[in-house]
Design an enzyme around this catalytic site. Structure first.
Site, short mmCIF file in Angstrom:
data_model
loop_
_atom_site.label_atom_id
_atom_site.label_comp_id
_atom_site.label_asym_id
_atom_site.label_seq_id
_atom_site.Cartn_x
_atom_site.Cartn_y
_atom_site.Cartn_z
N GLU A 85 -1.67 11.13 0.73
CA GLU A 85 -2.88 10.29 1.25
C GLU A 85 -2.67 9.61 2.50
O GLU A 85 -3.84 9.56 3.28
CB GLU A 85 -2.96 9.14 0.11
CG GLU A 85 -4.46 8.74 0.22
CD GLU A 85 -4.59 7.31 0.99
OE1 GLU A 85 -5.67 7.03 1.17
OE2 GLU A 85 -3.40 6.89 1.43
N GLU A 86 -1.75 9.11 3.01
CA GLU A 86 -1.59 8.40 4.36
C GLU A 86 -1.73 9.27 5.53
O GLU A 86 -1.87 8.75 6.66
CB GLU A 86 -0.30 7.65 4.31
CG GLU A 86 -0.33 6.53 3.47
CD GLU A 86 -1.10 5.45 3.64
OE1 GLU A 86 -2.05 5.18 4.53
OE2 GLU A 86 -1.12 4.33 2.87
N ASP A 134 0.86 -1.35 -0.12
CA ASP A 134 0.05 0.07 -0.20
C ASP A 134 0.97 1.23 -0.02
O ASP A 134 1.45 1.55 0.95
CB ASP A 134 -0.86 -0.08 1.14
CG ASP A 134 -1.82 1.10 1.33
OD1 ASP A 134 -1.81 2.08 0.63
OD2 ASP A 134 -2.22 1.29 2.63
#
Length: 305
Positions: free
Chosen positions: A175-176, A149
Protein backbone atom coordinates in the site's frame (compact mmCIF):
# COMPACT_ATOMS: atom_id res chain seq x y z
CA UNK A 1 -5.00 -0.39 27.23
CA UNK A 2 -3.77 -2.20 24.10
CA UNK A 3 -2.44 -5.75 24.39
CA UNK A 4 1.17 -4.79 25.02
CA UNK A 5 3.11 -7.94 24.17
CA UNK A 6 1.33 -8.44 20.86
CA UNK A 7 1.76 -4.78 19.92
CA UNK A 8 5.44 -4.70 20.86
CA UNK A 9 6.13 -7.90 18.93
CA UNK A 10 4.23 -6.52 15.93
CA UNK A 11 6.12 -3.21 16.01
CA UNK A 12 9.49 -4.94 16.14
CA UNK A 13 9.02 -6.69 12.77
CA UNK A 14 10.44 -4.87 9.76
CA UNK A 15 8.02 -4.92 6.81
CA UNK A 16 8.89 -2.35 4.15
CA UNK A 17 6.70 -2.54 1.02
CA UNK A 18 7.58 -5.66 -0.96
CA UNK A 19 9.12 -7.38 2.07
CA UNK A 20 6.04 -8.30 4.10
CA UNK A 21 6.77 -12.01 4.55
CA UNK A 22 7.87 -11.87 8.21
CA UNK A 23 4.94 -9.80 9.43
CA UNK A 24 2.57 -11.97 7.39
CA UNK A 25 3.92 -15.10 9.07
CA UNK A 26 3.65 -13.47 12.50
CA UNK A 27 0.02 -12.57 11.85
CA UNK A 28 -0.81 -16.00 10.47
CA UNK A 29 0.69 -17.67 13.56
CA UNK A 30 -1.29 -15.28 15.78
CA UNK A 31 -4.51 -16.09 13.91
CA UNK A 32 -3.94 -19.84 14.20
CA UNK A 33 -3.26 -19.50 17.94
CA UNK A 34 -6.27 -17.28 18.66
CA UNK A 35 -9.01 -18.46 16.33
CA UNK A 36 -10.33 -21.10 18.75
CA UNK A 37 -11.22 -18.30 21.20
CA UNK A 38 -13.04 -16.16 18.61
CA UNK A 39 -16.83 -16.08 18.41
CA UNK A 40 -16.69 -17.48 14.86
CA UNK A 41 -13.79 -19.49 13.44
CA UNK A 42 -12.89 -18.01 10.05
CA UNK A 43 -11.87 -19.72 6.84
CA UNK A 44 -8.23 -18.72 6.29
CA UNK A 45 -6.78 -18.04 2.85
CA UNK A 46 -3.01 -17.57 2.62
CA UNK A 47 0.06 -18.97 0.89
CA UNK A 48 1.79 -18.44 -2.43
CA UNK A 49 -1.49 -18.03 -4.30
CA UNK A 50 -1.99 -14.84 -2.26
CA UNK A 51 1.70 -13.85 -2.04
CA UNK A 52 2.03 -12.53 1.55
CA UNK A 53 -1.60 -11.43 1.92
CA UNK A 54 -4.04 -13.07 4.32
CA UNK A 55 -7.82 -13.23 3.95
CA UNK A 56 -10.18 -14.30 6.73
CA UNK A 57 -13.79 -15.11 5.90
CA UNK A 58 -16.28 -15.00 8.78
CA UNK A 59 -19.81 -16.32 8.25
CA UNK A 60 -21.62 -14.73 5.30
CA UNK A 61 -19.81 -11.45 4.65
CA UNK A 62 -21.56 -8.19 3.81
CA UNK A 63 -18.53 -5.98 4.43
CA UNK A 64 -14.75 -6.32 4.12
CA UNK A 65 -12.09 -4.67 6.29
CA UNK A 66 -8.69 -4.04 4.72
CA UNK A 67 -5.49 -3.37 6.69
CA UNK A 68 -2.14 -3.04 4.93
CA UNK A 69 0.86 -4.77 6.52
CA UNK A 70 3.67 -2.81 4.86
CA UNK A 71 5.54 0.30 5.97
CA UNK A 72 7.56 3.05 4.37
CA UNK A 73 11.36 2.75 4.36
CA UNK A 74 14.50 2.90 2.24
CA UNK A 75 16.48 0.68 -0.12
CA UNK A 76 20.24 0.65 -0.71
CA UNK A 77 21.36 1.51 -4.22
CA UNK A 78 24.96 2.01 -5.41
CA UNK A 79 27.98 3.16 -3.41
CA UNK A 80 26.41 4.63 -0.24
CA UNK A 81 23.20 5.78 -1.92
CA UNK A 82 19.68 5.20 -0.61
CA UNK A 83 16.31 5.62 -2.31
CA UNK A 84 12.92 5.83 -0.64
CA UNK A 85 10.24 3.16 -0.51
CA UNK A 86 6.94 4.99 -0.16
CA UNK A 87 7.14 8.45 1.38
CA UNK A 88 9.23 8.43 4.57
CA UNK A 89 9.99 11.70 6.32
CA UNK A 90 13.56 12.61 5.37
CA UNK A 91 15.37 13.42 8.61
CA UNK A 92 19.12 13.94 8.41
CA UNK A 93 20.76 11.79 11.09
CA UNK A 94 17.78 9.45 11.63
CA UNK A 95 18.84 5.94 12.65
CA UNK A 96 18.10 3.22 10.12
CA UNK A 97 18.30 -0.54 10.66
CA UNK A 98 18.30 -3.57 8.39
CA UNK A 99 20.23 -6.68 7.48
CA UNK A 100 22.04 -8.11 4.46
CA UNK A 101 23.92 -11.39 3.95
CA UNK A 102 26.91 -10.02 5.85
CA UNK A 103 24.95 -9.21 9.00
CA UNK A 104 22.87 -6.62 10.86
CA UNK A 105 23.03 -2.96 9.86
CA UNK A 106 22.61 0.16 11.97
CA UNK A 107 23.44 3.45 10.29
CA UNK A 108 22.40 7.09 9.92
CA UNK A 109 20.47 8.69 7.09
CA UNK A 110 22.56 11.43 5.48
CA UNK A 111 21.15 14.07 3.14
CA UNK A 112 23.51 15.94 0.78
CA UNK A 113 22.10 18.36 -1.80
CA UNK A 114 18.79 16.54 -1.70
CA UNK A 115 20.30 13.09 -2.29
CA UNK A 116 20.14 10.30 0.29
CA UNK A 117 23.08 8.32 1.67
CA UNK A 118 23.98 6.13 4.63
CA UNK A 119 27.08 6.25 6.83
CA UNK A 120 27.53 2.50 7.40
CA UNK A 121 31.27 1.72 7.40
CA UNK A 122 30.99 -0.91 4.66
CA UNK A 123 29.02 -1.18 1.44
CA UNK A 124 25.47 -2.41 1.96
CA UNK A 125 24.35 -5.00 -0.56
CA UNK A 126 22.26 -3.54 -3.35
CA UNK A 127 18.51 -3.76 -2.79
CA UNK A 128 18.73 -4.10 1.01
CA UNK A 129 15.72 -2.70 2.86
CA UNK A 130 16.31 -0.25 5.72
CA UNK A 131 13.73 0.99 8.23
CA UNK A 132 13.60 3.62 10.92
CA UNK A 133 14.89 2.22 14.21
CA UNK A 134 11.95 1.37 16.45
CA UNK A 135 11.63 3.15 19.80
CA UNK A 136 8.09 2.36 20.91
CA UNK A 137 6.68 4.33 23.87
CA UNK A 138 3.26 3.70 25.39
CA UNK A 139 1.72 5.50 28.36
CA UNK A 140 -1.83 6.16 29.56
CA UNK A 141 -2.44 8.85 26.95
CA UNK A 142 -0.35 8.18 23.84
CA UNK A 143 1.44 5.58 21.80
CA UNK A 144 4.53 6.78 19.93
CA UNK A 145 6.99 5.11 17.59
CA UNK A 146 7.69 4.24 13.99
CA UNK A 147 5.08 2.57 11.78
CA UNK A 148 1.91 3.28 13.77
CA UNK A 149 0.78 3.55 10.14
CA UNK A 150 -0.24 0.83 9.74
CA UNK A 151 0.61 -1.40 12.68
CA UNK A 152 -2.36 0.06 14.54
CA UNK A 153 -4.66 -0.65 11.60
CA UNK A 154 -3.46 -4.26 11.64
CA UNK A 155 -3.94 -4.41 15.42
CA UNK A 156 -7.50 -3.09 15.01
CA UNK A 157 -8.27 -5.75 12.38
CA UNK A 158 -6.97 -8.58 14.59
CA UNK A 159 -8.96 -7.31 17.58
CA UNK A 160 -12.08 -7.08 15.41
CA UNK A 161 -11.83 -10.82 14.74
CA UNK A 162 -12.65 -11.67 18.37
CA UNK A 163 -16.37 -10.90 18.03
CA UNK A 164 -16.94 -10.77 14.27
CA UNK A 165 -19.73 -13.02 12.99
CA UNK A 166 -19.94 -11.98 9.33
CA UNK A 167 -17.31 -10.26 7.24
CA UNK A 168 -13.96 -10.39 5.48
CA UNK A 169 -10.82 -9.27 7.30
CA UNK A 170 -7.99 -8.83 4.82
CA UNK A 171 -4.31 -8.03 5.35
CA UNK A 172 -2.87 -6.47 2.19
CA UNK A 173 0.59 -5.56 0.89
CA UNK A 174 2.36 -2.79 -1.08
CA UNK A 175 0.00 0.00 0.00
CA UNK A 176 2.76 2.49 0.87
CA UNK A 177 4.45 2.15 -2.53
CA UNK A 178 1.69 2.34 -5.10
CA UNK A 179 -0.47 -0.63 -4.11
CA UNK A 180 -0.81 -3.71 -6.24
CA UNK A 181 -2.27 -6.53 -4.16
CA UNK A 182 -5.81 -5.19 -3.97
CA UNK A 183 -6.91 -6.14 -7.52
CA UNK A 184 -6.36 -9.87 -7.01
CA UNK A 185 -7.71 -9.72 -3.46
CA UNK A 186 -10.91 -8.03 -4.65
CA UNK A 187 -11.28 -10.51 -7.51
CA UNK A 188 -10.94 -13.42 -5.10
CA UNK A 189 -13.48 -11.95 -2.67
CA UNK A 190 -15.99 -11.19 -5.39
CA UNK A 191 -15.72 -14.71 -6.85
CA UNK A 192 -15.94 -16.51 -3.52
CA UNK A 193 -18.21 -14.46 -1.24
CA UNK A 194 -18.98 -11.04 -2.70
CA UNK A 195 -19.47 -7.87 -0.70
CA UNK A 196 -20.85 -4.42 -1.51
CA UNK A 197 -18.98 -2.31 1.04
CA UNK A 198 -15.58 -2.00 2.66
CA UNK A 199 -13.81 -0.22 5.51
CA UNK A 200 -10.15 0.78 5.37
CA UNK A 201 -8.43 0.08 8.71
CA UNK A 202 -5.57 2.56 8.46
CA UNK A 203 -4.14 5.59 10.25
CA UNK A 204 -4.76 9.15 9.09
CA UNK A 205 -3.33 12.60 9.93
CA UNK A 206 -3.73 15.11 12.71
CA UNK A 207 -4.66 18.38 10.96
CA UNK A 208 -6.22 21.71 11.86
CA UNK A 209 -9.63 20.00 11.79
CA UNK A 210 -8.80 16.54 13.19
CA UNK A 211 -6.97 16.40 16.53
CA UNK A 212 -5.77 14.07 19.25
CA UNK A 213 -8.51 13.03 21.66
CA UNK A 214 -11.46 13.71 19.39
CA UNK A 215 -12.12 10.07 18.56
CA UNK A 216 -11.67 7.99 15.44
CA UNK A 217 -11.61 9.86 12.12
CA UNK A 218 -14.19 9.03 9.45
CA UNK A 219 -12.88 10.31 6.15
CA UNK A 220 -15.42 12.03 3.90
CA UNK A 221 -12.60 12.39 1.37
CA UNK A 222 -8.84 12.37 0.93
CA UNK A 223 -7.52 12.65 -2.62
CA UNK A 224 -10.38 10.31 -3.55
CA UNK A 225 -14.09 10.64 -2.80
CA UNK A 226 -16.27 7.72 -1.64
CA UNK A 227 -19.93 7.57 -2.68
CA UNK A 228 -21.99 9.98 -0.61
CA UNK A 229 -24.98 7.65 -0.15
CA UNK A 230 -22.73 5.14 1.61
CA UNK A 231 -20.98 7.83 3.64
CA UNK A 232 -24.31 9.18 4.89
CA UNK A 233 -25.37 5.70 5.96
CA UNK A 234 -22.07 5.09 7.77
CA UNK A 235 -22.01 8.48 9.50
CA UNK A 236 -25.62 8.04 10.66
CA UNK A 237 -24.65 4.70 12.19
CA UNK A 238 -21.56 6.24 13.82
CA UNK A 239 -23.69 9.00 15.33
CA UNK A 240 -26.02 6.41 16.85
CA UNK A 241 -23.14 4.41 18.36
CA UNK A 242 -22.21 6.80 21.17
CA UNK A 243 -18.54 6.36 20.19
CA UNK A 244 -16.50 9.52 19.71
CA UNK A 245 -15.60 10.31 16.09
CA UNK A 246 -14.40 13.20 13.93
CA UNK A 247 -15.14 13.90 10.28
CA UNK A 248 -12.13 14.34 8.04
CA UNK A 249 -12.10 16.35 4.80
CA UNK A 250 -8.75 16.53 2.97
CA UNK A 251 -7.57 16.99 -0.61
CA UNK A 252 -4.53 14.69 -0.48
CA UNK A 253 -3.55 11.23 0.70
CA UNK A 254 -4.76 7.81 -0.29
CA UNK A 255 -5.17 4.24 0.91
CA UNK A 256 -6.33 0.82 -0.22
CA UNK A 257 -9.66 2.60 -0.77
CA UNK A 258 -8.21 4.09 -3.95
CA UNK A 259 -7.81 0.65 -5.48
CA UNK A 260 -11.36 -0.30 -4.52
CA UNK A 261 -12.68 2.82 -6.25
CA UNK A 262 -10.54 2.17 -9.35
CA UNK A 263 -11.47 -1.52 -9.51
CA UNK A 264 -13.97 -3.23 -11.80
CA UNK A 265 -16.25 -3.89 -8.83
CA UNK A 266 -19.09 -1.71 -7.50
CA UNK A 267 -17.97 -1.67 -3.87
CA UNK A 268 -18.58 1.27 -1.55
CA UNK A 269 -15.70 2.15 0.79
CA UNK A 270 -14.69 4.50 3.58
CA UNK A 271 -11.45 5.13 5.48
CA UNK A 272 -12.03 4.92 9.25
CA UNK A 273 -8.95 5.33 11.45
CA UNK A 274 -7.28 7.09 14.34
CA UNK A 275 -5.36 10.30 13.54
CA UNK A 276 -1.61 10.55 14.06
CA UNK A 277 0.98 13.31 14.28
CA UNK A 278 4.55 13.16 12.89
CA UNK A 279 3.39 11.13 9.90
CA UNK A 280 5.88 8.66 8.31
CA UNK A 281 8.57 9.56 10.83
CA UNK A 282 10.26 7.55 13.61
CA UNK A 283 8.00 9.32 16.12
CA UNK A 284 4.43 8.87 14.90
CA UNK A 285 1.98 9.75 17.69
CA UNK A 286 -1.58 8.48 18.31
CA UNK A 287 -3.83 9.12 21.31
CA UNK A 288 -4.87 5.96 23.18
CA UNK A 289 -8.42 7.35 23.39
CA UNK A 290 -8.63 7.61 19.60
CA UNK A 291 -7.29 4.08 19.18
CA UNK A 292 -9.91 2.76 21.62
CA UNK A 293 -12.61 4.60 19.67
CA UNK A 294 -11.32 3.04 16.46
CA UNK A 295 -11.52 -0.46 17.96
CA UNK A 296 -15.04 0.14 19.26
CA UNK A 297 -16.29 1.80 16.07
CA UNK A 298 -15.17 -1.07 13.85
CA UNK A 299 -16.95 -3.61 16.05
CA UNK A 300 -20.11 -1.48 15.95
CA UNK A 301 -20.05 -0.79 12.23
CA UNK A 302 -19.32 -4.38 11.25
CA UNK A 303 -22.31 -5.50 13.31
CA UNK A 304 -24.67 -2.93 11.77
CA UNK A 305 -23.60 -2.22 8.20
Amino acid sequence: MPKMKFLKDLFDIRSVSGDEFKVSQFLLNTILQRKATWKVAPIIYSGEEFHDCILLKFGTPRTAVFAHMDTIGFMSRYENQLITVGGPELIDGATLVGEDSMGPITCKLKIYNGDLFHDFPRAIERGTYLSFEQNLKIDDDFIQGAYLDNRLGVYNAIELCEELEHGWVVFSTYEEHGGGSMPFLLDFIMKNSPIKQALISDITWVTEGVGHGGGVAISIRDKYIPRRKFLDKLITLAASSGIAYQLEVEDAGGSDGREIQFSNHAIDWCFVGAPEDNVHSPNELVAIHDLKCMLAMYKFLMAHL
